[in-house]
Motif scaffolding. Structure first.
Motif, mmCIF file in Angstrom:
data_model
loop_
_atom_site.group_PDB
_atom_site.id
_atom_site.type_symbol
_atom_site.label_atom_id
_atom_site.label_comp_id
_atom_site.label_asym_id
_atom_site.label_seq_id
_atom_site.Cartn_x
_atom_site.Cartn_y
_atom_site.Cartn_z
ATOM 1 N N ARG A 166 0.256 -9.189 13.273
ATOM 2 C CA ARG A 166 0.967 -7.956 12.959
ATOM 3 C C ARG A 166 0.621 -6.845 13.960
ATOM 4 O O ARG A 166 1.505 -6.152 14.466
ATOM 5 C CB ARG A 166 0.614 -7.500 11.544
ATOM 6 C CG ARG A 166 1.452 -6.328 11.079
ATOM 7 C CD ARG A 166 0.878 -5.719 9.839
ATOM 8 N NE ARG A 166 0.828 -6.640 8.721
ATOM 9 C CZ ARG A 166 1.851 -6.835 7.881
ATOM 10 N NH1 ARG A 166 2.977 -6.203 8.044
ATOM 11 N NH2 ARG A 166 1.731 -7.674 6.875
ATOM 12 N N ILE A 167 -0.669 -6.693 14.239
ATOM 13 C CA ILE A 167 -1.085 -5.663 15.196
ATOM 14 C C ILE A 167 -0.560 -5.997 16.591
ATOM 15 O O ILE A 167 -0.059 -5.142 17.309
ATOM 16 C CB ILE A 167 -2.617 -5.508 15.199
ATOM 17 C CG1 ILE A 167 -3.062 -4.977 13.822
ATOM 18 C CG2 ILE A 167 -3.079 -4.567 16.310
ATOM 19 C CD1 ILE A 167 -4.547 -4.790 13.686
ATOM 20 N N ALA A 170 3.171 -5.162 16.646
ATOM 21 C CA ALA A 170 3.453 -3.723 16.579
ATOM 22 C C ALA A 170 3.091 -3.046 17.909
ATOM 23 O O ALA A 170 3.803 -2.182 18.411
ATOM 24 C CB ALA A 170 2.682 -3.087 15.425
ATOM 25 N N CYS A 188 5.687 4.835 12.748
ATOM 26 C CA CYS A 188 5.996 3.574 12.065
ATOM 27 C C CYS A 188 5.036 3.271 10.936
ATOM 28 O O CYS A 188 3.837 3.498 11.042
ATOM 29 C CB CYS A 188 5.956 2.424 13.084
ATOM 30 S SG CYS A 188 5.991 0.765 12.358
ATOM 31 N N SER A 190 4.835 -0.022 7.770
ATOM 32 C CA SER A 190 5.404 -1.317 7.433
ATOM 33 C C SER A 190 6.331 -1.294 6.221
ATOM 34 O O SER A 190 6.173 -0.468 5.323
ATOM 35 C CB SER A 190 4.256 -2.289 7.161
ATOM 36 O OG SER A 190 4.725 -3.585 7.024
ATOM 37 N N TYR A 195 1.015 -3.754 2.882
ATOM 38 C CA TYR A 195 0.392 -3.269 4.114
ATOM 39 C C TYR A 195 0.615 -1.771 4.289
ATOM 40 O O TYR A 195 1.744 -1.318 4.459
ATOM 41 C CB TYR A 195 0.955 -4.032 5.314
ATOM 42 C CG TYR A 195 0.025 -3.963 6.504
ATOM 43 C CD1 TYR A 195 -1.058 -4.818 6.599
ATOM 44 C CD2 TYR A 195 0.225 -3.022 7.501
ATOM 45 C CE1 TYR A 195 -1.929 -4.739 7.680
ATOM 46 C CE2 TYR A 195 -0.640 -2.933 8.581
ATOM 47 C CZ TYR A 195 -1.704 -3.798 8.663
ATOM 48 O OH TYR A 195 -2.557 -3.725 9.723
ATOM 49 N N THR A 197 -1.219 0.442 6.494
ATOM 50 C CA THR A 197 -1.576 1.088 7.762
ATOM 51 C C THR A 197 -0.331 1.246 8.636
ATOM 52 O O THR A 197 0.490 0.326 8.719
ATOM 53 C CB THR A 197 -2.638 0.256 8.516
ATOM 54 O OG1 THR A 197 -3.827 0.207 7.735
ATOM 55 C CG2 THR A 197 -2.972 0.864 9.871
ATOM 56 N N GLY A 198 -0.188 2.401 9.249
ATOM 57 C CA GLY A 198 0.936 2.622 10.157
ATOM 58 C C GLY A 198 0.411 3.253 11.436
ATOM 59 O O GLY A 198 -0.796 3.244 11.692
ATOM 60 N N TYR A 199 1.286 3.830 12.231
ATOM 61 C CA TYR A 199 0.822 4.450 13.463
ATOM 62 C C TYR A 199 1.784 5.487 14.016
ATOM 63 O O TYR A 199 2.976 5.501 13.690
ATOM 64 C CB TYR A 199 0.565 3.395 14.549
ATOM 65 C CG TYR A 199 1.795 2.608 14.973
ATOM 66 C CD1 TYR A 199 2.120 1.409 14.348
ATOM 67 C CD2 TYR A 199 2.626 3.058 16.002
ATOM 68 C CE1 TYR A 199 3.231 0.666 14.742
ATOM 69 C CE2 TYR A 199 3.735 2.331 16.398
ATOM 70 C CZ TYR A 199 4.032 1.137 15.775
ATOM 71 O OH TYR A 199 5.142 0.420 16.153
HETATM 72 C C1 PML Z 1 4.662 -4.116 10.539
HETATM 73 O O1 PML Z 1 4.647 -4.434 9.351
HETATM 74 O O2 PML Z 1 4.912 -4.958 11.368
HETATM 75 C C2 PML Z 1 4.299 -2.757 10.979
HETATM 76 C C3 PML Z 1 2.847 -2.669 11.092
HETATM 77 C C4 PML Z 1 2.372 -1.442 11.777
HETATM 78 C C5 PML Z 1 0.863 -1.257 11.811
HETATM 79 C C6 PML Z 1 0.070 -2.381 12.387
HETATM 80 C C7 PML Z 1 -1.384 -1.988 12.562
HETATM 81 O O3 PML Z 1 -1.736 -1.412 13.616
HETATM 82 O O4 PML Z 1 -2.206 -2.245 11.680
#
Ligand code: PML
Length: 249
Positions: A166-167, A170, A188, A190, A195, A197-199
């Motif tokens: 996922r990281i 992204a 962003c 998710s 989940y 955490t975003g950024y």
């Molecule tokens: C997603 O679901 O793909 C977005 C995830 C964004 C954050 C990922 C992270 O850095 O932990």
């Protein structure tokens, strides 16, 4: 060596274009001999998702003729926020830091729910605060991107980042998007209910992860590109969709 762009989208209650619910999407670059593995990886990704079990999936590949650009990953930081309120506040601050006007940020934060549940991103003009892409519920999908797993893992070890797909995915999107001069920032989080955490990312800030950008259980995601491209929106969208990019550390 010739590369292929492989893309996947999965939905529930029929395809996206018939009102189905978006479940998952995926993008990668593959060699010909690796296509079988690549298609399988995207199939696996789409089959198992906390947004639900898909009843529609499309996986397609096409050969790429344009030369592939190699870009270094954005610098990464993780900011711990203990509540969603604090997480959102920090994200606003970071957007202000790159020069986006407060009223434009507030407009995005009041209107984002209108744009969630899409498979792509929405483009917001930093001057007017208005959405400027014409892709409706589809959004703009950043495509033709990848980061080889082995190289990502070296990088993740070095920066003490969890080795999660996922990281990696992204960061690939954020790096490609922020490498274009018309991108002021990306915001962003998710659409995966599990989940939170975003950024916020920009060329200057790097990839600023923020824990707690949304409540656990919330299926509404957000991917907004704040752009300054009064000049050529079509060329910008063409870059996002068609320019092949490998992230390489
Ligand atoms: C997603 O679901 O793909 C977005 C995830 C964004 C954050 C990922 C992270 O850095 O932990």
């Amino acid at each position: 060596e010739r590369y292929y762009s492989v893309r996947m989208r999965a939905a529930k209650n029929g395809p996206h274009e018939h009102g189905g619910k978006h479940i998952s999407g995926g993008e990668l670059l593959s060699t010909y001999s690796d296509l079988k593995n690549s298609v399988n990886a995207l199939l696996e990704k789409g089959l198992h998702h906390s947004r639900g079990t898909p009843d529609f999936m499309q996986i397609q590949f096409e050969s790429i003729h344009e030369p592939i650009k190699r870009i270094q990953p954005l610098h990464i930081d993780t900011n711990e926020a203990d509540t969603v309120e604090k997480g959102r506040k920090l994200s606003r601050l970071l957007l202000e830091k790159v020069g986006i006007e407060r009223q434009v940020i507030e407009k995005a934060f009041t209107e984002w729910t209108k744009y969630s549940g899409m498979r792509g991103a929405i483009l917001i003009d930093v001057h007017s605060g208005k959405r400027i892409d014409d892709r409706q519920e589809k959004g703009v999908r950043v495509s033709r991107i990848d980061w080889m797993k082995t190289n990502f893992e070296l990088w993740a070890d070095y920066f003490h980042v969890p080795k999660s797909t996922r990281i990696r995915e992204a960061l690939v999107i954020a790096t490609k998007v922020c490498a274009h001069p018309a991108t002021i920032a990306e915001l962003c989080w998710s659409d995966d209910p599990e989940y939170t955490t975003g950024y916020v990312a920009s060329k200057k800030l790097g990839y600023q992860r923020i824990t707690n950008l949304k409540e656990y259980g919330d299926e509404r995601g957000c991917r907004i590109f704040f752009v300054d491209c009064r000049k050529d929106l079509n060329a910008y969208i063409h870059y996002l969709e068609k320019q092949p990019v490998f992230i390489h550390w």
